[in-house]
Design a protein around this motif. Structure first.
Motif, PDB file in Angstrom:
ATOM      1  N   LEU A   1      11.696  -0.617  -1.207  1.00  0.00           N
ATOM      2  CA  LEU A   1      10.642  -0.491  -2.218  1.00  0.00           C
ATOM      3  C   LEU A   1       9.438   0.185  -1.563  1.00  0.00           C
ATOM      4  O   LEU A   1       8.879  -0.352  -0.614  1.00  0.00           O
ATOM      5  CB  LEU A   1      10.251  -1.872  -2.742  1.00  0.00           C
ATOM      6  N   ILE A   2       9.086   1.380  -2.056  1.00  0.00           N
ATOM      7  CA  ILE A   2       7.962   2.107  -1.468  1.00  0.00           C
ATOM      8  C   ILE A   2       7.014   2.592  -2.553  1.00  0.00           C
ATOM      9  O   ILE A   2       7.409   2.786  -3.702  1.00  0.00           O
ATOM     10  CB  ILE A   2       8.415   3.312  -0.605  1.00  0.00           C
ATOM     11  N   LYS A   3       5.773   2.783  -2.135  1.00  0.00           N
ATOM     12  CA  LYS A   3       4.745   3.302  -3.039  1.00  0.00           C
ATOM     13  C   LYS A   3       4.265   4.636  -2.480  1.00  0.00           C
ATOM     14  O   LYS A   3       4.054   4.775  -1.279  1.00  0.00           O
ATOM     15  CB  LYS A   3       3.584   2.320  -3.130  1.00  0.00           C
TER      16      LYS A   3
ATOM     17  N   ASP B   1       0.841  -1.190   0.000  1.00  0.00           N
ATOM     18  CA  ASP B   1       0.000   0.000   0.000  1.00  0.00           C
ATOM     19  C   ASP B   1       0.882   1.248   0.000  1.00  0.00           C
ATOM     20  O   ASP B   1       2.007   1.210   0.508  1.00  0.00           O
ATOM     21  CB  ASP B   1      -0.890   0.021   1.246  1.00  0.00           C
ATOM     22  N   PRO B   2       0.364   2.369  -0.504  1.00  0.00           N
ATOM     23  CA  PRO B   2       1.141   3.613  -0.454  1.00  0.00           C
ATOM     24  C   PRO B   2       1.403   4.015   1.000  1.00  0.00           C
ATOM     25  O   PRO B   2       0.494   4.016   1.823  1.00  0.00           O
ATOM     26  CB  PRO B   2       0.235   4.639  -1.139  1.00  0.00           C
ATOM     27  N   ILE B   3       2.647   4.336   1.321  1.00  0.00           N
ATOM     28  CA  ILE B   3       2.972   4.742   2.685  1.00  0.00           C
ATOM     29  C   ILE B   3       3.071   6.258   2.808  1.00  0.00           C
ATOM     30  O   ILE B   3       3.121   6.776   3.915  1.00  0.00           O
ATOM     31  CB  ILE B   3       4.262   4.065   3.197  1.00  0.00           C
ATOM     32  N   PHE B   4       3.127   6.975   1.676  1.00  0.00           N
ATOM     33  CA  PHE B   4       3.148   8.432   1.687  1.00  0.00           C
ATOM     34  C   PHE B   4       2.117   8.947   0.707  1.00  0.00           C
ATOM     35  O   PHE B   4       1.868   8.329  -0.327  1.00  0.00           O
ATOM     36  CB  PHE B   4       4.529   8.968   1.290  1.00  0.00           C
ATOM     37  N   GLN B   5       1.537  10.111   1.059  1.00  0.00           N
ATOM     38  CA  GLN B   5       0.573  10.759   0.186  1.00  0.00           C
ATOM     39  C   GLN B   5       0.984  12.207   0.002  1.00  0.00           C
ATOM     40  O   GLN B   5       1.346  12.882   0.969  1.00  0.00           O
ATOM     41  CB  GLN B   5      -0.824  10.698   0.791  1.00  0.00           C
TER      42      GLN B   5
ATOM     43  N   LEU C   1      10.882  10.250   2.922  1.00  0.00           N
ATOM     44  CA  LEU C   1      10.974   9.309   1.801  1.00  0.00           C
ATOM     45  C   LEU C   1      12.349   8.656   1.759  1.00  0.00           C
ATOM     46  O   LEU C   1      12.474   7.448   1.529  1.00  0.00           O
ATOM     47  CB  LEU C   1      10.698  10.027   0.478  1.00  0.00           C
ATOM     48  N   ASP C   2      13.395   9.447   2.001  1.00  0.00           N
ATOM     49  CA  ASP C   2      14.761   8.927   1.998  1.00  0.00           C
ATOM     50  C   ASP C   2      14.942   7.875   3.099  1.00  0.00           C
ATOM     51  O   ASP C   2      15.516   6.811   2.864  1.00  0.00           O
ATOM     52  CB  ASP C   2      15.734  10.089   2.191  1.00  0.00           C
ATOM     53  N   ASP C   3      14.418   8.177   4.285  1.00  0.00           N
ATOM     54  CA  ASP C   3      14.506   7.224   5.403  1.00  0.00           C
ATOM     55  C   ASP C   3      13.718   5.944   5.107  1.00  0.00           C
ATOM     56  O   ASP C   3      14.167   4.840   5.413  1.00  0.00           O
ATOM     57  CB  ASP C   3      13.985   7.856   6.695  1.00  0.00           C
ATOM     58  N   ALA C   4      12.540   6.096   4.509  1.00  0.00           N
ATOM     59  CA  ALA C   4      11.715   4.926   4.189  1.00  0.00           C
ATOM     60  C   ALA C   4      12.390   4.054   3.139  1.00  0.00           C
ATOM     61  O   ALA C   4      12.329   2.825   3.209  1.00  0.00           O
ATOM     62  CB  ALA C   4      10.341   5.365   3.703  1.00  0.00           C
ATOM     63  N   LEU C   5      13.038   4.667   2.165  1.00  0.00           N
ATOM     64  CA  LEU C   5      13.747   3.895   1.142  1.00  0.00           C
ATOM     65  C   LEU C   5      14.909   3.121   1.754  1.00  0.00           C
ATOM     66  O   LEU C   5      15.176   1.982   1.359  1.00  0.00           O
ATOM     67  CB  LEU C   5      14.256   4.811   0.028  1.00  0.00           C
ATOM     68  N   GLU C   6      15.592   3.717   2.712  1.00  0.00           N
ATOM     69  CA  GLU C   6      16.702   3.025   3.370  1.00  0.00           C
ATOM     70  C   GLU C   6      16.184   1.825   4.169  1.00  0.00           C
ATOM     71  O   GLU C   6      16.804   0.771   4.183  1.00  0.00           O
ATOM     72  CB  GLU C   6      17.459   3.992   4.287  1.00  0.00           C
ATOM     73  N   ALA C   7      15.027   1.985   4.787  1.00  0.00           N
ATOM     74  CA  ALA C   7      14.485   0.913   5.624  1.00  0.00           C
ATOM     75  C   ALA C   7      13.787  -0.173   4.815  1.00  0.00           C
ATOM     76  O   ALA C   7      13.923  -1.358   5.110  1.00  0.00           O
ATOM     77  CB  ALA C   7      13.505   1.496   6.639  1.00  0.00           C
ATOM     78  N   ARG C   8      13.031   0.215   3.782  1.00  0.00           N
ATOM     79  CA  ARG C   8      12.184  -0.748   3.060  1.00  0.00           C
ATOM     80  C   ARG C   8      12.673  -1.108   1.662  1.00  0.00           C
ATOM     81  O   ARG C   8      12.291  -2.129   1.131  1.00  0.00           O
ATOM     82  CB  ARG C   8      10.772  -0.188   2.922  1.00  0.00           C
TER      83      ARG C   8
END
Length: 96
Positions: free
Chosen positions: A45-47, A18-22, A36-43
């Motif tokens: 693949l983000i939507k 699911d999208p984690i940011f809007q 977004l940068d932190d989420a990419l480092e942790a996951r």
């Protein structure tokens, strides 16, 4: 740069998340890019989703996000965007 096979692999994985940011009326800002940068480092693949009340176009926003975070834009479908960046600390996804 991702190959076609790698993009296909990532698109298949992205269908289940699911999208984690809007991105809404406020548009892009430094705080959102940092998250977004932190989420990419942790996951890896983000939507991200652009809301209907946003004045931004998804393809333009996608390019800005990819440049600012150093990630690869995997796909844009409608108002949803999928991004990938290999983690520097703990890589989880192994691309074909």
């Amino acid at each position: 740069m991702l190959t076609g096979k790698q993009r296909r692999f990532l698109r298949a994985m992205g269908t289940g998340i699911d999208p984690i940011f809007q991105i809404g009326k406020g548009g892009m800002n430094e705080n959102l890019l940092k998250q977004l940068d932190d989420a990419l480092e942790a996951r890896e693949l983000i939507k991200v989703k652009v809301l209907a009340n946003s004045e931004e176009l998804p393809k333009e926003v996608a390019g800005e996000i990819a440049d600012a975070t150093g990630s690869e834009l995997v796909q844009v479908i409608g108002k949803n965007m999928l991004f990938f960046r290999q983690s520097k600390k703990k890589p989880r996804l192994e691309l074909p």
